[in-house]
Motif scaffolding. Structure first.
Motif, mmCIF file in Angstrom:
data_model
loop_
_atom_site.group_PDB
_atom_site.id
_atom_site.type_symbol
_atom_site.label_atom_id
_atom_site.label_comp_id
_atom_site.label_asym_id
_atom_site.label_seq_id
_atom_site.Cartn_x
_atom_site.Cartn_y
_atom_site.Cartn_z
ATOM 1 N N GLN A 134 9.785 10.161 9.463
ATOM 2 C CA GLN A 134 9.323 10.753 8.198
ATOM 3 C C GLN A 134 10.502 11.342 7.429
ATOM 4 N N GLN A 135 11.399 11.971 8.166
ATOM 5 C CA GLN A 135 12.583 12.557 7.527
ATOM 6 C C GLN A 135 13.449 11.445 6.938
ATOM 7 N N ALA A 136 13.609 10.335 7.665
ATOM 8 C CA ALA A 136 14.406 9.212 7.169
ATOM 9 C C ALA A 136 13.755 8.594 5.938
ATOM 10 N N VAL A 137 12.408 8.463 5.986
ATOM 11 C CA VAL A 137 11.691 7.906 4.828
ATOM 12 C C VAL A 137 11.886 8.808 3.629
ATOM 13 N N THR A 138 11.761 10.103 3.827
ATOM 14 C CA THR A 138 11.938 11.059 2.720
ATOM 15 C C THR A 138 13.352 10.982 2.200
ATOM 16 N N SER A 139 14.297 10.926 3.112
ATOM 17 C CA SER A 139 15.699 10.839 2.695
ATOM 18 C C SER A 139 15.953 9.539 1.950
ATOM 19 N N LEU A 140 15.410 8.421 2.459
ATOM 20 C CA LEU A 140 15.585 7.134 1.788
ATOM 21 C C LEU A 140 14.918 7.123 0.417
ATOM 22 N N ARG A 141 13.740 7.745 0.310
ATOM 23 C CA ARG A 141 13.060 7.816 -0.990
ATOM 24 C C ARG A 141 13.936 8.540 -1.998
ATOM 25 N N ALA A 142 14.509 9.646 -1.527
ATOM 26 C CA ALA A 142 15.354 10.418 -2.452
ATOM 27 C C ALA A 142 16.565 9.596 -2.867
ATOM 28 N N GLU A 143 17.177 8.911 -1.905
ATOM 29 C CA GLU A 143 18.349 8.108 -2.217
ATOM 30 C C GLU A 143 17.990 6.906 -3.089
ATOM 31 N N LEU A 147 19.317 6.158 -6.836
ATOM 32 C CA LEU A 147 19.921 4.879 -7.177
ATOM 33 C C LEU A 147 19.104 4.153 -8.249
ATOM 34 N N ALA A 148 17.772 4.228 -8.124
ATOM 35 C CA ALA A 148 16.912 3.555 -9.104
ATOM 36 C C ALA A 148 17.046 4.179 -10.489
ATOM 37 N N VAL A 169 9.660 8.084 -12.689
ATOM 38 C CA VAL A 169 10.207 6.734 -12.591
ATOM 39 C C VAL A 169 10.299 6.328 -11.118
ATOM 40 N N VAL A 170 10.763 7.214 -10.274
ATOM 41 C CA VAL A 170 10.921 6.921 -8.850
ATOM 42 C C VAL A 170 9.559 6.662 -8.226
ATOM 43 N N GLU A 171 8.578 7.481 -8.582
ATOM 44 C CA GLU A 171 7.251 7.311 -8.007
ATOM 45 C C GLU A 171 6.658 5.980 -8.438
ATOM 46 N N ARG A 172 6.818 5.628 -9.690
ATOM 47 C CA ARG A 172 6.299 4.362 -10.190
ATOM 48 C C ARG A 172 6.996 3.210 -9.491
ATOM 49 N N PHE A 173 8.320 3.299 -9.326
ATOM 50 C CA PHE A 173 9.086 2.235 -8.690
ATOM 51 C C PHE A 173 8.641 2.035 -7.237
ATOM 52 N N LEU A 177 6.824 -1.084 -5.384
ATOM 53 C CA LEU A 177 7.339 -1.700 -4.163
ATOM 54 C C LEU A 177 6.251 -1.801 -3.101
ATOM 55 N N GLU A 178 5.466 -0.731 -2.959
ATOM 56 C CA GLU A 178 4.420 -0.715 -1.931
ATOM 57 C C GLU A 178 3.328 -1.717 -2.267
ATOM 58 N N THR A 179 2.950 -1.848 -3.562
ATOM 59 C CA THR A 179 1.932 -2.821 -3.950
ATOM 60 C C THR A 179 2.465 -4.215 -3.777
#
Length: 185
Positions: A134-143, A147-148, A169-173, A177-179
């Motif tokens: 979860q921490q890695a996912v959160t960190s990757l989302r932030a990164e 970047l996005a 913008v990040v949330e939409r992106f 990606l998830e869809t």
């Protein structure tokens, strides 16, 4: 004085003395002395021997009966000791069996504790791995978001430095990606 030198036994004329044949007087005298000696031994010595023999016989019989009674006591004591030894051996076998059973119970208990501890460690590891994921996912989302937004800012040509705008913008992106992932499956 000739009478004193005269032999005690009158000899017949022409008869020679034979040294192997005793004189009749000596023979009678020997029988009388032997009889008196026999009576004296029978009267005084034989009863003493008989009394001594009887005392010895009684002492030997008493010793034998005492030895028999001691032997019987020793046999009884031996049987008692053998019974005690058999009981002690039985008790030792019972104690060994109990110890074996207790050892098996302790081994089973330790095995159960080890399995419980292993399960706890595995569960803790899974929890820790999930937390790190979860921490890695959160960190990757932030990164990825950073970047996005930087990439989108370059493409659009406007700055997306505003945190609120950047977050949208990040949330939409990420939603796109998830869809895209779920649609591809």
């Amino acid at each position: 004085m000739q009478i004193l030198n005269a032999p005690l036994v009158l000899r017949a004329a022409g008869e020679d003395l034979n040294p192997l044949v005793p004189h009749p007087v000596e023979l009678v005298l020997s029988i009388v002395v032997f009889g008196l000696l026999f009576l004296a031994v029978k009267k005084f010595i034989v009863p003493n021997f008989e009394a001594t023999f009887e005392e010895r016989t009684k002492a030997i019989e008493g010793g034998l009966s005492a030895a028999e009674s001691k032997q019987a006591e020793a046999d009884a004591k031996l049987a008692e000791l053998e019974a005690q030894l058999a009981e002690a051996r039985h008790e030792a076998a019972r104690i060994r069996e109990e110890a074996r059973e207790q050892g098996a119970a302790i081994v089973a208990e330790m095995r159960e504790q080890a399995q419980t501890e292993a399960a706890r460690i595995v569960e803790h590891g899974k929890t820790q791995i999930e937390a790190e994921r979860q921490q890695a996912v959160t960190s990757l989302r932030a990164e990825v978001g950073t970047l996005a937004t930087t990439l989108a800012g370059r493409i659009v040509g406007e700055s997306l430095e505003d945190d609120e705008r950047q977050s949208r913008v990040v949330e939409r992106f990420l939603a796109d990606l998830e869809t895209g992932k779920s649609g591809a499956q």
